[in-house]
Write a protein that holds these residues in place. Structure first.
Motif, PDB file in Angstrom:
ATOM      1  N   ASN C 361     -15.081 -37.675  -9.133  1.00 53.31           N
ATOM      2  CA  ASN C 361     -13.570 -37.611  -9.268  1.00 53.31           C
ATOM      3  C   ASN C 361     -12.702 -38.741 -10.060  1.00 53.31           C
ATOM      4  N   ILE C 362     -13.048 -39.641  -9.368  1.00 51.46           N
ATOM      5  CA  ILE C 362     -12.280 -40.983  -9.900  1.00 51.46           C
ATOM      6  C   ILE C 362     -12.538 -41.487 -11.219  1.00 51.46           C
ATOM      7  N   ALA C 363     -14.046 -41.305 -11.493  1.00 50.34           N
ATOM      8  CA  ALA C 363     -14.559 -41.887 -12.669  1.00 50.34           C
ATOM      9  C   ALA C 363     -14.177 -40.808 -13.996  1.00 50.34           C
ATOM     10  N   LEU C 364     -13.906 -39.416 -13.632  1.00 46.83           N
ATOM     11  CA  LEU C 364     -13.825 -38.534 -14.663  1.00 46.83           C
ATOM     12  C   LEU C 364     -13.223 -38.689 -15.786  1.00 46.83           C
ATOM     13  N   ALA C 365     -11.772 -39.357 -15.687  1.00 46.20           N
ATOM     14  CA  ALA C 365     -11.040 -39.268 -16.789  1.00 46.20           C
ATOM     15  C   ALA C 365     -11.259 -40.704 -17.805  1.00 46.20           C
ATOM     16  N   ALA C 366     -11.980 -41.597 -17.042  1.00 45.85           N
ATOM     17  CA  ALA C 366     -12.493 -42.767 -17.742  1.00 45.85           C
ATOM     18  C   ALA C 366     -13.965 -42.966 -18.189  1.00 45.85           C
ATOM     19  N   LEU C 367     -14.508 -41.777 -18.042  1.00 48.95           N
ATOM     20  CA  LEU C 367     -16.007 -41.830 -18.470  1.00 48.95           C
ATOM     21  C   LEU C 367     -16.308 -42.446 -19.524  1.00 48.95           C
ATOM     22  N   PRO C 368     -15.315 -42.265 -20.841  1.00 51.49           N
ATOM     23  CA  PRO C 368     -15.719 -42.855 -21.935  1.00 51.49           C
ATOM     24  C   PRO C 368     -15.604 -44.147 -22.010  1.00 51.49           C
ATOM     25  N   GLU C 378     -23.600 -46.738 -14.180  1.00 48.93           N
ATOM     26  CA  GLU C 378     -23.422 -46.496 -12.893  1.00 48.93           C
ATOM     27  C   GLU C 378     -23.048 -47.748 -12.317  1.00 48.93           C
ATOM     28  N   ALA C 379     -23.219 -48.900 -12.817  1.00 46.26           N
ATOM     29  CA  ALA C 379     -22.677 -50.422 -12.153  1.00 46.26           C
ATOM     30  C   ALA C 379     -21.144 -50.548 -12.402  1.00 46.26           C
ATOM     31  N   LYS C 380     -20.712 -49.888 -13.559  1.00 47.03           N
ATOM     32  CA  LYS C 380     -19.540 -50.065 -13.952  1.00 47.03           C
ATOM     33  C   LYS C 380     -18.679 -49.005 -13.051  1.00 47.03           C
ATOM     34  N   ILE C 381     -18.994 -47.879 -12.883  1.00 43.47           N
ATOM     35  CA  ILE C 381     -18.395 -46.788 -12.032  1.00 43.47           C
ATOM     36  C   ILE C 381     -18.284 -47.374 -10.712  1.00 43.47           C
ATOM     37  N   ASP C 382     -19.370 -47.830 -10.093  1.00 45.69           N
ATOM     38  CA  ASP C 382     -19.324 -48.441  -8.775  1.00 45.69           C
ATOM     39  C   ASP C 382     -18.350 -49.434  -8.647  1.00 45.69           C
ATOM     40  N   ARG C 383     -18.275 -50.382  -9.491  1.00 50.21           N
ATOM     41  CA  ARG C 383     -17.257 -51.513  -9.429  1.00 50.21           C
ATOM     42  C   ARG C 383     -15.768 -50.841  -9.149  1.00 50.21           C
ATOM     43  N   ILE C 384     -15.487 -49.823 -10.325  1.00 44.56           N
ATOM     44  CA  ILE C 384     -14.161 -49.285 -10.283  1.00 44.56           C
ATOM     45  C   ILE C 384     -13.871 -48.540  -9.186  1.00 44.56           C
ATOM     46  N   VAL C 385     -15.021 -47.702  -8.598  1.00 48.81           N
ATOM     47  CA  VAL C 385     -14.477 -46.813  -7.615  1.00 48.81           C
ATOM     48  C   VAL C 385     -14.528 -47.478  -6.442  1.00 48.81           C
ATOM     49  N   ASP C 386     -15.280 -48.562  -6.093  1.00 43.05           N
ATOM     50  CA  ASP C 386     -15.014 -49.331  -5.080  1.00 43.05           C
ATOM     51  C   ASP C 386     -13.556 -50.186  -5.009  1.00 43.05           C
ATOM     52  N   THR C 387     -13.378 -50.785  -5.966  1.00 40.99           N
ATOM     53  CA  THR C 387     -11.759 -51.121  -6.293  1.00 40.99           C
ATOM     54  C   THR C 387     -10.860 -50.499  -5.898  1.00 40.99           C
ATOM     55  N   PHE C 388     -10.988 -49.243  -6.193  1.00 45.14           N
ATOM     56  CA  PHE C 388      -9.504 -48.201  -6.165  1.00 45.14           C
ATOM     57  C   PHE C 388      -9.796 -47.468  -4.741  1.00 45.14           C
ATOM     58  N   VAL C 389     -11.061 -47.307  -4.259  1.00 47.30           N
ATOM     59  CA  VAL C 389     -10.976 -46.988  -2.732  1.00 47.30           C
ATOM     60  C   VAL C 389     -10.401 -48.048  -2.111  1.00 47.30           C
ATOM     61  N   ARG C 391      -8.210 -50.316  -2.609  1.00 48.75           N
ATOM     62  CA  ARG C 391      -7.096 -50.676  -3.112  1.00 48.75           C
ATOM     63  C   ARG C 391      -5.764 -49.511  -2.598  1.00 48.75           C
ATOM     64  N   LEU C 392      -6.392 -48.452  -2.681  1.00 56.05           N
ATOM     65  CA  LEU C 392      -5.562 -46.994  -2.335  1.00 56.05           C
ATOM     66  C   LEU C 392      -5.863 -46.777  -0.741  1.00 56.05           C
ATOM     67  N   ARG C 393      -6.749 -47.662  -0.179  1.00 56.58           N
ATOM     68  CA  ARG C 393      -7.179 -47.055   1.027  1.00 56.58           C
ATOM     69  C   ARG C 393      -7.432 -45.679   1.309  1.00 56.58           C
ATOM     70  N   ILE C 394      -8.418 -45.190   0.308  1.00 60.46           N
ATOM     71  CA  ILE C 394      -8.703 -43.638   0.264  1.00 60.46           C
ATOM     72  C   ILE C 394      -9.787 -43.759   1.694  1.00 60.46           C
ATOM     73  N   LYS C 395      -9.550 -42.644   2.558  1.00 62.50           N
ATOM     74  CA  LYS C 395     -10.379 -42.696   3.830  1.00 62.50           C
ATOM     75  C   LYS C 395     -11.750 -41.580   3.294  1.00 62.50           C
ATOM     76  N   LEU C 415      -6.955 -38.826  -6.892  1.00 64.09           N
ATOM     77  CA  LEU C 415      -6.153 -38.801  -8.216  1.00 64.09           C
ATOM     78  C   LEU C 415      -5.601 -39.499  -9.021  1.00 64.09           C
ATOM     79  N   LEU C 416      -4.976 -40.192  -8.099  1.00 65.95           N
ATOM     80  CA  LEU C 416      -4.056 -41.533  -8.492  1.00 65.95           C
ATOM     81  C   LEU C 416      -5.155 -42.567  -9.030  1.00 65.95           C
ATOM     82  N   ALA C 417      -6.186 -42.643  -8.341  1.00 70.11           N
ATOM     83  CA  ALA C 417      -7.221 -43.287  -8.810  1.00 70.11           C
ATOM     84  C   ALA C 417      -7.840 -43.069 -10.091  1.00 70.11           C
ATOM     85  N   ARG C 418      -7.977 -41.791 -10.279  1.00 71.10           N
ATOM     86  CA  ARG C 418      -8.590 -41.341 -11.363  1.00 71.10           C
ATOM     87  C   ARG C 418      -7.604 -41.670 -12.731  1.00 71.10           C
ATOM     88  N   TRP C 419      -6.290 -41.714 -12.387  1.00 69.56           N
ATOM     89  CA  TRP C 419      -5.672 -42.194 -13.540  1.00 69.56           C
ATOM     90  C   TRP C 419      -5.545 -43.547 -13.621  1.00 69.56           C
TER      91      TRP C 419
END
Ligand SMILES: Nc1ncnc2c1ncn2[C@@H]1O[C@H](COP(=O)(O)OP(=O)(O)OP(=O)(O)O)[C@@H](O)[C@H]1O
Ligand SMILES: Nc1ncnc2c1ncn2[C@@H]1O[C@H](COP(=O)(O)OP(=O)(O)OP(=O)(O)O)[C@@H](O)[C@H]1O
Ligand SMILES: [Mg+2]
Ligand SMILES: [Mg+2]
Lengths: 318, 330, 508, 318
Positions: C361-368, C378-389, C391-395, C415-419
Motif C-alpha cells: 500500500n505504501i509503495a503503490l503510487a511510487a512504484l514507477p 524490493e530493496a528500494k521498497i523495503d528502504r522507503i517502507v522502513d523509513t515511513f513506518v 517516521r510516521l510511527r505506524i503500528k 496513506l500519508l506514507a503512500r503519498w
C-alpha cells in the motif's frame, strides 16, 4: 442541501436512462416490424404461437435468474436443474403425473436451496457455488437417466400440448409466473428486501433483514422455476433428455436478464424487461432461421445485441 | 429388414443404393397417407439438419440434399440446423411447418420425442421423410418413411471386422459416441452382441466416451494406451474419434497395425488411414441422402408406392478396396 | 444509581479476532434516560463493543443483560426487536433505494394481504422525517441526498423504531453544524422520554455538550467509567491515551504551532477551476512551506477542488500550474509526476487497497520510481517502507501485515506514507484527521507541521474549524462551489470563517 | 493492540489459511498417492508425459484467467479465442507456420484487447463483455473454418509432437509461460498494479495507476495465452476444429484458478496454485478414465472438489 437542481446535463442522462429502461422494448418492436415487412407468413397466429411456446421455458428460467441477479448473485445451475427435473419427472411417472411433477419441482427447489445455502451460510461466491452445481447436477441427471427416455403419460403430454382459450398452456404458465414474480418484486416485503440485499448486503444485515434466509429463498425460487421450465420442456418433447436439455440455458437466461436492463451489480430487478430480453433473443434467432442464415450469424448478432444492451445500461460505471 | 454384408459394388459417385426394394414392409401411397400432391419445383421443402456441419458426415449429408434440390430445380428449400440440441431441432421443424413447408426431410438428432412435431405435421398432412436416424413412430401414419442405415447392424459388422482382425481373441477398447445418443447405444450394442455371440475370446476392457470428436478421441486414447498397454483392438464409433486415436497412437510411437482399429462412417480421411495401414476396416454410413430422398418424395407425389423403410446398403472399406474406393469416400 | 436497574448491561465481555484481542473483560452499564459517551483511541474496541451489544458479533465470553434478564442476540434483528437500535459507523443504508424504503427497511407497512402498503409507506416516511426537520421527497433514491441528509435518515430510522436504547457510532462525522444541532435536539428529546443513548465520537466538544456519563476503552480494556462531569477535557484525554495529565497539557489539543515560514513563489496555482454546477471559477494558490486551508460547509466543493488539482476530477475550464509550469494532463498519474499528491477523503473507498499488505500500500503510487525496466526493486521498497513506518510511527506487526487489519488511524498514516513516498511538492489533504483518535490526530498534525517546515506546500481540508484555524496560514472559504472569501494571518479565526460562509450565502 | 495475542482461535484460523493456500497441493498429492497404489502403469514416465501434455493448454489458458480474475474480472471468451486462433492458424499456413502462428496470436490479442476495452473504457461488466465475445467469436471462427480441417505443415505438427530433453515442447512452453507469469505477478510493476486494481479500483485510479491500460493489457494477455493454447491444441490434433475446440474451456480455466486458491473477488493471483488446480482436475479425470468409470462420475467429483476448494478458500466472507 437536498433539493435537486435542474441542470441541462440531465437531458442526455434522461435519454440514456430512458434507453436503459426501454431500449429492449424498442428493439423488440423494430425486429417485429422488420419481420412483418420482410418475413412471409410472419403474421399468422401459428407463428406467434410457435415463438411464444419456444420462448416460454427461457422466460420462466430467466425470471428466477433475474431475482438472483437482483441480489448481486448469479445462478449458473439452471440448465442442469432443468435436466435434473426432466430426469426426475420421467422416473417418477409411475406414481402419476401429479406426484412426479411435485417431486421434480422439489428436486429443483432442493438444488436451489443447496446453492443458496452455500452462498448465504458458507460464503461461497454465487458464480462458483452454482458452477459446481452446473457440473455436478448434470452428472446426477445423467446417472438417473443415462439416455433419452420417452414416455406416454397422457397428463404430462397434455401439459405441453394443450391450449386454454387459444393460448398454449405452456405460454399461459409463463405469463402467470411473470405476473407473480412482477408482483412479488414490486409489492411484497420479500421483493423489497431482496433488492436491498443486492444493493448493500452489509447494510441490510445491520438493518435486521433476514439476509441469509432471503438469499436461500431466492436461489430456491430460481431452482424451482428452472424445474418448471425443465418439466414443460420435457412435456413438450414427450421425452426426457438430460444430456442435452438445458445446455447453455444459463447463458440464455443471463443474456435475457442483462438485455432486459437489469444490472448484474444487483439492487434492481426488471421483470418485464427480462421477458422482453428473452423475446428479443427468440425473435432474433427465429428471424435469422426464417431468412435461412447460418447459425454463426445468429451468434454474432447476439453478441452485438448483448453489447448494445449493456452499453445502454452502463449508466453508473463510466 | 436388413442387409447384405461385405463390400458392395460401388456406384461410381458413391451414391446410395437402397438395399430394400419396394417389396419390404407395408407400402404407402399418397392416397393412404391422405396428403395433397405437391410440386417440388414450387412448394416449400424443409430440411432439418441435427448436428453442426462440422464433421464430414453432416457436411456431405446437407450438401447432398442441397445439390440434389438444385439439380431437380426445387424452388424453395429451407435448411435449418439444430446445433446438436434436440429441443432446438423440434423448434426448427415447427418453424418450418409454420412457414408452410409441404415436404419435410429430417435428419433427427434422436429417435424419440417427436410426437409434438408429428402431430402438427399430421394435422397439415405434411409428409416427413427421416434420414440417417429412425424415429419411433408409425410410418405412413405419423410420417412417410425412413431412409437410412441400421446402426445396430453397423455395430455388428464392425464386430465382424474386429473379430477377423484379432483372430477371435484379445482385449478391445470402445470409443463411445456422445453419451445419451441412440446411435451410440445401437453401435455399442450391435458390437457387443456380435462379439459375445461369435468371439468369447475377445474381452471388452475399456469403454469411454470420445463424444464423436477427434480431440476427445485422441485424449481418451492417450490415457488408454498408457494404462492398458495390452489392448489389441480399438473400436471407434465414428471416424473422427478413430482419427484422433490414430494421432494418439502415432504420438505414442506405435506403428500401423500394432493396434487393430475398426470404425464407422467412411470419411475420406478414414479410408486413407486404411490405405496407410492404421485402420483395419471402416463400416460405411452413407450420408448422401439427397437423390434417394427426393426420388422417394417424387414417387410419392406421383402416386407410387413407398416402402416403410428404405434401408440403404452400407459398404465396407478394407485393405482390399480402400485404395480404389478412395474417390467415393466422403 | 443502584435503585434503577440498568437498561442494558454487558459483563466481562471478551472478543478476539484472529491475531487481535479486541475486547478483554469489558463491562458496560447503561441506565435509563442517560446519554453515555463511549470513547477511546482508534482501535480501542468501541465499534466492536457496539457490535457485541447489537448481535452483530457473538462475544467469546461474558454476558449481556437487558433489564434484569440475561439475553443473547444471534442477529441484529433480534437486538432490534428487543429495543436496541443502532446507527453503525459505516453508513448502513441502501443508496439505490428510495428514502422511504430505507427508512422502513425491514419494517414495511403491509396491507392485510401481506403486501406492501405503498401509500402507507410514503406517508409514514414523510411523517417520521418531518419530525426531525427533514423535508424531502421520500420516493427519491437515498443516494440523491447529501451525506448529511443520508445520515439524518439513518438517524430517523434508528430512533423511530420502538427503541429503548439507541446506539450511535460516530453519527456526526459527516454532519454540518446545523445538522448536529438538530441531532442533539433529538437526543435531548429521547433522553426526556427515558430512552438511553450510547454516543461514540472523537469530537470532545460534542461529548461535553450532550453526554452524562462516559466509558473509556483503551486497548480493548475498560479504562474508566463514571459521570462525564467528573473528568475535564484534559483528564479525559489523559485516560484515553493512558498518559499523565501534565504531559497532555503540555502538548495542547492540536499540535499546530501556527505560522510557517513561506519561502519563494507559488508552488501550485489553480486558476478558474469550473465544472458545471459543482465548481465555479475556483482559484487557489499554495506556496512552499505554506498550509492553506479550504473552509466551507459540507458540499461546498472542497473535495472537488482538491480532486481537480490532483487531476482526479474533470473540469470544464481552468488550469493548474506547478512551480510555474503546466502540470501535465489532468490525470492523477501526470499530476503525481508533477509533484501533486492527494490524500482522499474516503479512506475506505478511495484510499486503502485492502488485499495488499501495508508495504505494498505504501509503495503503490511510487512504484514507477521504485522499479527499473518495469521490474520492482524490493530493496528500494523495503528502504522507503522502513523509513515511513518509523517516521510516521505506524503500528504494524510487520510491513507484510494486511492493511485491512490496521485501525483507522494507522490506515490513515499508511496513506500519508503512500503519498509522501511519491516525493510530492504539494500535498492535498482532504479531511486527514477525520475519524481518527486524538493521539493519532496529534501525530498527523505534527507531521503536517514538519512537512511544511521542510518546504512542502499543503492544502488542508477540514471540517474541524479549530484544526483549520490553528493549522492554516491562509484559509480560502468556499460555498456552493465558489470562493466566497479568503482570510490570512490574524484574520484566520473560527468566527471569521463562519462569517465568510454566512456572508457568501447572503449573495444569492 | 496490534500485537498477536495468543488466543486458541488462531490455530483454527491458521489451519484454515494454510488449507486455503496449500489445500490444492495436498489434494494433488493424495490423488497421486491413490494412483500410485491403485492404478497400474501409473508410475511410468510416459504416463506423466501424457497427463502433462493434455493439461498444458488448460494451464496456459488458466494463467491468463488468473490474471483477469486478479483484477476482479473474468474472461469467458477463452474457449472461443482458442477456436479462433485454431481457425486462423490453419488459414494462414500457406504463408508458413511462423507467420500463421503470429497472425493467430495477434487475433487472440485483438479479441482480448477488445474485451478489455469494453471493460475498461465502456464500463461493461467483465462477465457480460466476455460472454458476448464467447458467443460472437465462436461464430467468427466457424465462419472462417466451417468444418474440421486437417493440415500437413511439418513445422506446426513438430510443435505439438517434439520433445526437448525428454520434455514435450508443449509442456516446456506451458512451464515457461508459468514462470513468466509468476515473475510478472511477483516482481513487476504491472503485476503489483494489477492486483491493486482488482482490490480497489478507485484507490488505484487516485494513486495514479493507469487503470484502464492495465485492464486492457490483462485481457489482451488472457486472449494471447488462449491463442497459444489454441495453437498448441491444434498442432497436437494436426487439424483445426473450431466447432468443438475449447468448448467449456472457460469453465475449466475458472475452476483451475478457483481450486488453486485465487479468490474471485480479485486482489490476489496465485500462479502456482492455478497450475496445481489444473493438474488436480486433469489427474482426477485421468484417474476416472483409467479406472473406466463413466463421465457422470467425473462431473460429480469435480463439483465436490470445486466446493471443497472454495470452502477452504472462503476465509474472508464468513
Ligand atoms: N472483523 C474484524 N476482524 C479482525 N479484526 C478486527 C475486526 N473488527 C475489528 N478488528 C480489530 O479490533 C480492534 C478494535 O476495533 P474497533 O473497530 O472496535 O475500534 P474502534 O474503537 O471502533 O476504532 P475507531 O475509532 O477507529 O472506529 C482493532 O484492532 C481492529 O483492527
Ligand atoms: N457523483 C455525484 N453526483 C451528483 N452530485 C454530487 C456527486 N458528488 C458530489 N456531488 C455534490 O457535489 C457537491 C459537493 O460535494 P462534496 O460533498 O464532496 O463537497 P465538500 O466541500 O468536499 O464537502 P466534504 O466536507 O464532504 O468534503 C455536493 O452538493 C454533492 O452532493
Ligand atoms: Mg469504530
Ligand atoms: Mg468532500
Amino acid at each position: 442541501m437536498t433539493e435537486l437542481t435542474a441542470v441541462p446535463v440531465i437531458d442526455k442522462a434522461r435519454l440514456l436512462s430512458w434507453l436503459q429502461q426501454y431500449g429492449v422494448y424498442l428493439a423488440v418492436l423494430v425486429l417485429l416490424l422488420f419481420n412483418v415487412l420482410f418475413t412471409p407468413h410472419f403474421l399468422e397466429p401459428a407463428n406467434f404461437r410457435t415463438q411464444l411456446i419456444q420462448v416460454a421455458p427461457i422466460v420462466i428460467t430467466s425470471l428466477g435468474m433475474a431475482l438472483v441477479i437482483g441480489t448481486e448473485g448469479v445462478d449458473l445451475s439452471v440448465g442442469s436443474v432443468m435436466a435434473l427435473s426432466s430426469a426426475v419427472v420421467v422416473l417418477y411417472l409411475g406414481y402419476g403425473a401429479g406426484p412426479a411433477i411435485v417431486v421434480a419441482l422439489l428436486a429443483g427447489a432442493l438444488v436451489g436451496t443447496g446453492g443458496g445455502a452455500l452462498v448465504a451460510y458458507v460464503g461461497v461466491q454465487p458464480i462458483v457455488a452454482t458452477l459446481a452445481l452446473l457440473v455436478g447436477i448434470r452428472g446426477v441427471a445423467n446417472v438417473l437417466v443415462p439416455q433419452l427416455r420417452e414416455f406416454r403419460n397422457p397428463t404430462l403430454i397434455w401439459l405441453g400440448s394443450t391450449s386454454v382459450a387459444g393460448l398454449p398452456l405452456v405460454v399461459a404458465i409463463a405469463a402467470a409466473l411473470t405476473a407473480v414474480v412482477a408482483f412479488v418484486v414490486r409489492r411484497t416485503v420479500f421483493g423489497r428486501q431482496l433488492v436491498a440485499v443486492g444493493s448493500n448486503r452489509a447494510a441490510s444485515e445491520l438493518s435486521g433483514l433476514p439476509v441469509k434466509r432471503i438469499l436461500v429463498s431466492v436461489y430456491a425460487v430460481s431452482g424451482t422455476l428452472a424445474a418448471v421450465a425443465g418439466i414443460l420442456a420435457t412435456s413438450r418433447l414427450q421425452a426426457s433428455d438430460p444430456t442435452s436439455l438445458g445446455l447453455l440455458m444459463e447463458l440464455s437466461a443471463i443474456t435475457a436478464v442483462v438485455v432486459g436492463g437489469t444490472p448484474l451489480s444487483g439492487g434492481q430487478v426488471r421483470v418485464l424487461g427480462t421477458v422482453m430480453g428473452a423475446l428479443l433473443m427468440q425473435l432474433l434467432s427465429a428471424t435469422l432461421i426464417k431468412h435461412n442464415l447460418p447459425q454463426s450469424w445468429t451468434q454474432m448478432v447476439q453478441a452485438v445485441i448483448i453489447l448494445a444492451a449493456v452499453y445502454a445500461a452502463r449508466g453508473r460505471h463510466p | 429388414e436388413s442387409t447384405a454384408s461385405g463390400p458392395e459394388p460401388a456406384a461410381g459417385d458413391g451414391r446410395q443404393v437402397a438395399s430394400t426394394p419396394s417389396a419390404a414392409g407395408p407400402a404407402c401411397t399418397l392416397e393412404k397417407f391422405g396428403g395433397q400432391p405437391f410440386d417440388l419445383t414450387k412448394d416449400m421443402v424443409g430440411f432439418s439438419q441435427s448436428e453442426k456441419e462440422a464433421n464430414p458426415f453432416r457436411i456431405a449429408e446437407t450438401k447432398s440434399i442441397k445439390d440434389e434440390a438444385r439439380k431437380l430445380g426445387v424452388g424453395n428449400l429451407r435448411v435449418t440446423n439444430a446445433q446438436s440440441q434436440f429441443s432446438k431441432q423440434i423448434s426448427d421443424v415447427q418453424q418450418l411447418i409454420a412457414q408452410g413447408a409441404k415436404l419435410l426431410v429430417i435428419a433427427p438428432l434422436n429417435s424419440d420425442g417427436w410426437e409434438p412435431v408429428l402431430a402438427q405435421a399430421k394435422q397439415k398432412k405434411i409428409p416427413i421423410v427421416t434420414i440417417d436416424r429412425k424415429i419411433n413412430a408409425e410410418p405412413c401414419t405419423d410420417f412417410l418413411t425412413f431412409i437410412g442405415s441400421d446402426f445396430y447392424e453397423q455395430g455388428r459388422r464392425a464386430a465382424d471386422q474386429m473379430i477377423a482382425a484379432l483372430g477371435g481373441k484379445g482385449e478391445v477398447a470402445i470409443l463411445l459416441g456422445a453419451p445419451g445418443n441412440n446411435v451410440t447405444t445401437d453401435r455399442t450394442k450391435g458390437f457387443k452382441d456380435r462379439v459375445a455371440e461369435k468371439a468369447p475370446g475377445i474381452r471388452i476392457t475399456f469403454e469411454q466416451t470420445g463424444e464423436f470428436t477427434r480431440e476427445k478421441g485422441q485424449q481418451v486414447t492417450e490415457q488408454l494406451i498408457q494404462s492398458r498397454p495390452g489392448t489389441n483392438g480399438i473400436y471407434a464409433e465414428n471416424d473422427e474419434m478413430a482419427l484422433g486415436a490414430v494421432t494418439a497412437l502415432k504420438g505414442a510411437g506405435k506403428s500401423p497395425g500394432d493396434v487393430k482399429m475398426v470404425s464407422i462412417d467412411g470419411t475420406r480421411a478414414a479410408v486413407q488411414a486404411i490405405v496407410d495401414g492404421w485402420l483395419h476396416a471402416v463400416v460405411e454410413s452413407n450420408p448422401r441422402f439427397g437423390p434417394l430422398a427426393f426420388e422417394t418424395a417424387r414417387k410419392f407425389a406421383g402416386g407410387q408406392e413407398i416402402p416403410a423403410n428404405v434401408v440403404i446398403s452400407d459398404r465396407e472399406y478394407t485393405k482390399e478396396n480402400a485404395q480404389s474406393s478412395l474417390g467415393q469416400a466422403y | 444509581m443502584a435503585a434503577a436497574p440498568p437498561l442494558l448491561e454487558a459483563r466481562g465481555i471478551r472478543k478476539a479476532f484472529p491475531g487481535v484481542l479486541a475486547l478483554d473483560d469489558v463491562s458496560f452499564r447503561l441506565g435509563p434516560g442517560e446519554v453515555h459517551a463511549l470513547v477511546g483511541e482508534n482501535g480501542a474496541g468501541k465499534s466492536t463493543l457496539i457490535k457485541v451489544l447489537t448481535g452483530v458479533y457473538q462475544p467469546d465470553r461474558g454476558e449481556l443483560r437487558l433489564g434484569r434478564k440475561q439475553v443473547a442476540f444471534a442477529t441484529p434483528l433480534q437486538a432490534q426487536r428487543a429495543g436496541i437500535s443502532t446507527i453503525y459507523q459505516e453508513v448502513n443504508l441502501v443508496p439505490q433505494r428510495s428514502v422511504a424504503h430505507n427508512l422502513l427497511l425491514g419494517r414495511e407497512p403491509r396491507t392485510r394481504l401481506g403486501v406492501i402498503d405503498l401509500a402507507g409507506l410514503y406517508d409514514a416516511a414523510t411523517r417520521t422525517l418531518s419530525q426531525y426537520g427533514i423535508r424531502v421527497d421520500v420516493r427519491r433514491p437515498l443516494r440523491s441526498l447529501g451525506m448529511g441528509a443520508q445520515q439524518m435518515v439513518a438517524l430517523a430510522r434508528a430512533v423511530s423504531t420502538e427503541a429503548r436504547v439507541v446506539i450511535m457510532d460516530e453519527p456526526t462525522s459527516a454532519l454540518e453544524p446545523r445538522e448536529v444541532d438538530t441531532l442533539f435536539g433529538v437526543i435531548d428529546r429521547l433522553r426526556g422520554q427515558g430512552m438511553a443513548v450510547v454516543y461514540v465520537s472523537h469530537r470532545m466538544e460534542e461529548l461535553y455538550r450532550i453526554c452524562d456519563r462516559v466509558t473509556v476503552l483503551r486497548d480493548g480494556r475498560l479504562a474508566h467509567t463514571g459521570p462525564l462531569a467528573e473528568l475535564d477535557r484534559l483528564k479525559l484525554i489523559a485516560v484515553m491515551l493512558g498518559r499523565d495529565v501534565a504531559e497532555v497539557r503540555e502538548r495542547g489539543t492540536t499540535t499546530f504551532s501556527g505560522d510557517h515560514e513561506v519561502r519563494g513563489g507559488p508552488l501550485v496555482e489553480a486558476k478558474g477551476l469550473s465544472r458545471r454546477n459543482l465548481l465555479n471559477d475556483v482559484s487557489v494558490t499554495v506556496r512552499p512551506g505554506e498550509v492553506v486551508g479550504l473552509g466551507g460547509l459540507l458540499g461546498a466543493g472542497r473535495s472537488e477542488t482538491a480532486k481537480a488539482i490532483a487531476g482526479a476530477f474533470p473540469v470544464d475550464a481552468g488550469t493548474v500550474l506547478v512551480a510555474g509550469r503546466q502540470a501535465g494532463r489532468a490525470t492523477p498519474a501526470a499530476r503525481i509526476r508533477a509533484g501533486v499528491s492527494l490524500l482522499p477523503e474516503d479512506r475506505k473507498a478511495e484510499g486503502i487497497v485492502p488485499a495488499l499488505s501495508v508495504r505494498d500500500n505504501i509503495a503503490l503510487a511510487a512504484l514507477p520510481r521504485l522499479s527499473s525496466a518495469g521490474v520492482v526493486s524490493e530493496a528500494k521498497i523495503d528502504r522507503i517502507v522502513d523509513t515511513f513506518v518509523r517516521r510516521l510511527r505506524i503500528k504494524v506487526t510487520s510491513p507484510h501485515q494486511k492493511v485491512s487489519e490496521l485501525s483507522g488511524g494507522n490506515q490513515q498514516k499508511v496513506l500519508l506514507a503512500r503519498w509522501l513516498a511519491t516525493g510530492p511538492k504539494v500535498l492535498l489533504l482532504d479531511e486527514p484527521t477525520r475519524g481518527i483518535d486524538v493521539g493519532a490526530k496529534a501525530e498527523v498534525q505534527a507531521l503536517i507541521e514538519e512537512l511544511a517546515a521542510e518546504g512542502l506546500g499543503v492544502l488542508l481540508i477540514s471540517s474541524d474549524l479549530e484544526e483549520l484555524v490553528e493549522g492554516a496560514d491562509r484559509v480560502v472559504v468556499l460555498r456552493d462551489g465558489a470562493v466566497v472569501g479568503e482570510l490570512a494571518g490574524g484574520q484566520v479565526t473560527e468566527s471569521a470563517i463562519i462569517t465568510a460562509i454566512a456572508a457568501g450565502g447572503g449573495d444569492d
